[in-house]
Design a protein around this motif. Structure first.
Motif, short mmCIF file in Angstrom:
data_model
loop_
_atom_site.label_atom_id
_atom_site.label_comp_id
_atom_site.label_asym_id
_atom_site.label_seq_id
_atom_site.Cartn_x
_atom_site.Cartn_y
_atom_site.Cartn_z
N LEU A 14 0.82 -1.20 0.00
CA LEU A 14 0.00 0.00 0.00
C LEU A 14 0.86 1.26 0.00
N VAL A 15 1.90 1.23 0.83
CA VAL A 15 2.80 2.39 0.87
C VAL A 15 3.46 2.59 -0.49
N LEU A 16 3.91 1.49 -1.11
CA LEU A 16 4.54 1.58 -2.42
C LEU A 16 3.55 2.12 -3.46
N LEU A 17 2.32 1.56 -3.43
CA LEU A 17 1.30 2.03 -4.36
C LEU A 17 1.00 3.51 -4.15
N GLY A 18 0.93 3.93 -2.88
CA GLY A 18 0.69 5.33 -2.59
C GLY A 18 1.80 6.24 -3.09
N LEU A 19 3.05 5.77 -2.91
CA LEU A 19 4.18 6.55 -3.39
C LEU A 19 4.14 6.71 -4.91
N LEU A 20 3.85 5.60 -5.60
CA LEU A 20 3.77 5.66 -7.06
C LEU A 20 2.65 6.59 -7.51
N THR A 21 1.51 6.50 -6.84
CA THR A 21 0.38 7.37 -7.19
C THR A 21 0.73 8.84 -6.96
N MET A 22 1.35 9.10 -5.80
CA MET A 22 1.72 10.48 -5.47
C MET A 22 2.76 11.01 -6.45
N LEU A 23 3.75 10.16 -6.78
CA LEU A 23 4.79 10.58 -7.73
C LEU A 23 4.19 10.86 -9.12
N ALA A 24 3.18 10.07 -9.50
CA ALA A 24 2.52 10.31 -10.78
C ALA A 24 1.88 11.70 -10.79
N GLY A 25 1.26 12.08 -9.68
CA GLY A 25 0.66 13.41 -9.60
C GLY A 25 1.71 14.51 -9.61
N ILE A 26 2.80 14.31 -8.84
CA ILE A 26 3.87 15.31 -8.81
C ILE A 26 4.51 15.42 -10.19
N GLY A 27 4.64 14.30 -10.89
CA GLY A 27 5.23 14.31 -12.22
C GLY A 27 4.44 15.16 -13.19
N GLN A 28 3.10 15.15 -13.05
CA GLN A 28 2.28 15.97 -13.93
C GLN A 28 2.49 17.47 -13.68
N ILE A 183 -2.00 13.16 -6.16
CA ILE A 183 -1.15 13.39 -4.98
C ILE A 183 -1.93 13.12 -3.70
N VAL A 184 -3.15 13.62 -3.63
CA VAL A 184 -3.97 13.41 -2.43
C VAL A 184 -4.28 11.93 -2.24
N LEU A 185 -4.66 11.25 -3.34
CA LEU A 185 -4.97 9.82 -3.25
C LEU A 185 -3.74 9.04 -2.82
N GLY A 186 -2.56 9.38 -3.36
CA GLY A 186 -1.33 8.68 -2.97
C GLY A 186 -1.04 8.83 -1.49
N ILE A 187 -1.23 10.04 -0.99
CA ILE A 187 -0.97 10.27 0.44
C ILE A 187 -1.93 9.46 1.30
N ILE A 188 -3.20 9.44 0.88
CA ILE A 188 -4.18 8.67 1.64
C ILE A 188 -3.80 7.19 1.67
N ILE A 189 -3.38 6.66 0.49
CA ILE A 189 -2.99 5.23 0.44
C ILE A 189 -1.77 4.99 1.33
N ILE A 190 -0.80 5.91 1.31
CA ILE A 190 0.39 5.76 2.17
C ILE A 190 0.00 5.74 3.63
N LEU A 191 -0.88 6.66 4.01
CA LEU A 191 -1.31 6.72 5.42
C LEU A 191 -2.05 5.45 5.84
N VAL A 192 -2.90 4.96 4.91
CA VAL A 192 -3.62 3.72 5.23
C VAL A 192 -2.63 2.56 5.37
#
Length: 579
Positions: A14-28, A183-192
């Motif tokens: 979950l943390v890895l998935l969250g990081l990837l999701t967040m990085l995808a948002g930051i990349g945009q 970015i928000v979704l990635g952070i939520i996944i990381i926190l979960v």
């Protein structure tokens, strides 16, 4: 132990998935972000026309400066004007309009219109606020010269094809709507993911405690529920409350991750520049900017100076017409024969004291300007008229300000004003034609019943001086009878409203001075200036002298008890003949 291992792996995923999701948002927002600008060009097969128009909607659709690159053969200009003025100048000439951008923002959309194959050169037209001259290629940064809508006209000399190879670089309006949500979704996944082992362990411990304190088989122990426990259970069961708490943390984290600025994860609607401009253009605007007027006045003054110096009326043609053309032409004739004859007052543009500019967008257009400069001790009112889009403004009349008169003693509108038909008295004490008629009657008939409608005497030195001159001529004319008339010339009357609801009317009177000998053998002797037109100095049959009078009258608004005021006036000899 196996359960703990599974939970840890799940949390890590979950943390890895969250990081990837967040990085995808930051990349945009960073390395995948769209380019800051986009460049679009006209198609290579764009039809050649004598004129190219860059539509106002195209240059106004993007915020920020627009860079334009134009390529063509030979010399060309880029002229800035109001859309209506550009369209009026183009008229029926064949032209190409650059009017939009393709969906992929790589091509400019063009539209060709057939028509007349040539047009006059647009160089020097009074319609343009400013122009850019170029040869072969021009890099041009568009910035609006004032509020409102603007178009660009690209042309060579009107006979050769206008440049049609145009590229425009705009600020890129492309957005990244998924950046912040990712970015928000990635952070939520990381926190979960980070919280998962601790939540699972707490649940396991709670179950272990329940088993330990549950009692023997078949026994049930009822534990009292306190208000605090009940609230805690409700908070644990209510997903909405939990989500709100996590979102608050996530928003704070996002603010740190994207440079300390919290970004709202929702769409905002911004009015398009063209829509905003259109709303502002509902109000009438002056037909020219003050910078245009100053440029036009300088050109008029230069033209008149050259003609006055050469005593050549042909030099007046580009910038002088109607009464002023006639008066100066006749003045040159007199000065060529009578060296001591006084020249007409020069036209100066060094000091523009005030102006009244029409908001009427069709033609003819009128401007009043009060100017002063070297050689003009007294400021003078200049009347400038543009008859059609492709003609420049011409000077119709000049009249020095009356002594003791302050031109803006009535409110002069700074944002333009509406013209009034010469025979329209709506909202006015008198129409323009009526005002000129009353002035003409007062100058012709000293005891006119309308004299109270127009301030005279010390309030108008011109009126007082004219009446005194006429009365003295009659008194001293022992061997001749004299008659005077001042008749309005209505087709040269222009009226513009003032800010107080009144109006300023500028027009012409024809002043005829007739003399007839009283008895046979009596003679009338003409001055040298009149003799130039009459062909001699003596007559026994009678004579007529003709003067053109240029006047400006302030008309108060309807219901006012104030009389009209003669603001400016002068006259010039234009003819003489024997009866």
């Amino acid at each position: 132990m196996i359960g703990d291992s599974v939970r840890l792996k799940t949390a890590a995923l979950l943390v890895l998935l969250g990081l990837l999701t967040m990085l995808a948002g930051i990349g945009q927002l960073t390395f995948w972000a769209p380019a800051e600008t986009v460049t679009a060009s006209t198609p290579g097969d764009t039809k050649a026309s004598p004129l190219t128009v860059i539509d106002q909607e195209l240059i106004a659709r993007h915020d920020g400066p627009v860079k334009i690159k134009i390529q063509g053969e030979g010399n060309f200009i880029v002229a800035t004007g109001r859309p209506g003025d550009v369209d009026a100048w183009v008229g029926n000439t064949a032209h190409t309009t650059v009017k939009g951008v393709s969906e992929d923002q790589k091509s400019l959309e063009v539209e060709s219109a057939d028509g007349e194959p040539t047009a006059p050169s647009p160089v020097g037209s009074d319609l343009w606020v400013n122009t850019e001259d170029a040869s072969g290629e021009l890099d041009y940064t568009w910035n609006p010269p004032a509020e409102g809508e603007w178009s660009l006209l690209v042309a060579s000399d009107g006979t050769q094809p206008a440049p049609s190879s145009i590229s425009m670089t705009f600020p890129n309006n492309a957005t990244t709507p998924w950046a912040v949500p990712l970015i928000v979704l990635g952070i939520i996944i990381i926190l979960v993911g980070a919280a998962l082992p601790f939540v699972a362990k707490a649940i396991s411990n709670r179950r272990h405690d329940d088993d330990t304190h549950g009692g023997g088989e078949g026994q049930t122990t009822a534990l009292p529920v306190t208000p605090a426990d009940d609230a805690a259970k409700r908070r644990g069961a209510g997903a909405e409350g939990s989500t709100l708490r996590i979102s608050a943390v996530a928003a704070a984290t996002v603010a740190v991750l994207v440079g300390g600025t919290a970004v709202a994860a929702h769409a905002t609607t911004t009015p398009s520049p063209s829509a905003s401009a259109s709303a502002g253009d509902d109000a009438a605007r002056p037909v020219m900017l003050e910078s245009q007027l100053q440029r036009i006045l300088e050109q008029v003054a230069s033209t008149v100076d050259a003609a006055d110096a050469a005593k050549d009326a042909a030099k007046l043609a580009p910038r002088v017409d109607k009464m002023e053309l006639e008066v100066r032409t006749q003045n040159y004739k007199i000065r060529s024969a009578v060296s001591a004859y006084e020249a007409r007052m020069p036209v100066r543009a060094t000091k523009l004291q005030s102006s009244v500019i029409s908001t009427k967008t069709d033609w003819p257009r009128t401007v009043f300007a009060l100017t002063q400069g070297d050689g003009n001790v007294v400021p003078q009112v200049l009347t400038l008229v543009q008859l059609s889009p492709r003609e420049n403004y011409k000077l119709w009349g000049t009249a020095p300000l009356q002594p003791g008169t302050n031109f803006p003693s009535f409110p002069v509108p700074r944002d333009g004003t509406a013209p009034v038909s010469a025979d329209d008295k709506t909202g006015l004490a008198y129409s323009g034609n009526e005002a000129l008629g009353i002035l003409g009657e007062m100058l012709t008939t000293p005891d006119s019943p309308n004299r109270s409608k127009l301030a005279d005497g010390q309030s108008s030195p011109y009126i007082a001086g004219a009446l005194t001159y006429q009365a003295d001529t009659v008194k001293n004319g022992t061997s001749a009878n004299f008659k005077f008339s001042h008749t309005p010339v209505n087709n040269q009357t222009v009226v513009l409203r003032t800010a107080d609801g009144g109006a300023l009317v500028v027009g012409r009177l024809n002043f005829a001075f007739e003399g007839t000998p009283k008895a046979a053998g009596d003679k009338l002797i003409l001055e040298d200036d009149s003799a130039v037109f009459a062909g001699g100095k003596e007559t026994t049959t009678g004579m007529v002298l003709n003067f053109a009078e240029s006047v400006a009258i302030y008309i108060p608004p309807a219901g006012s008890s104030d009389p009209m005021r003669l603001v400016a006036a002068t006259r010039g000899l234009v003819g003489a003949s024997f009866k």
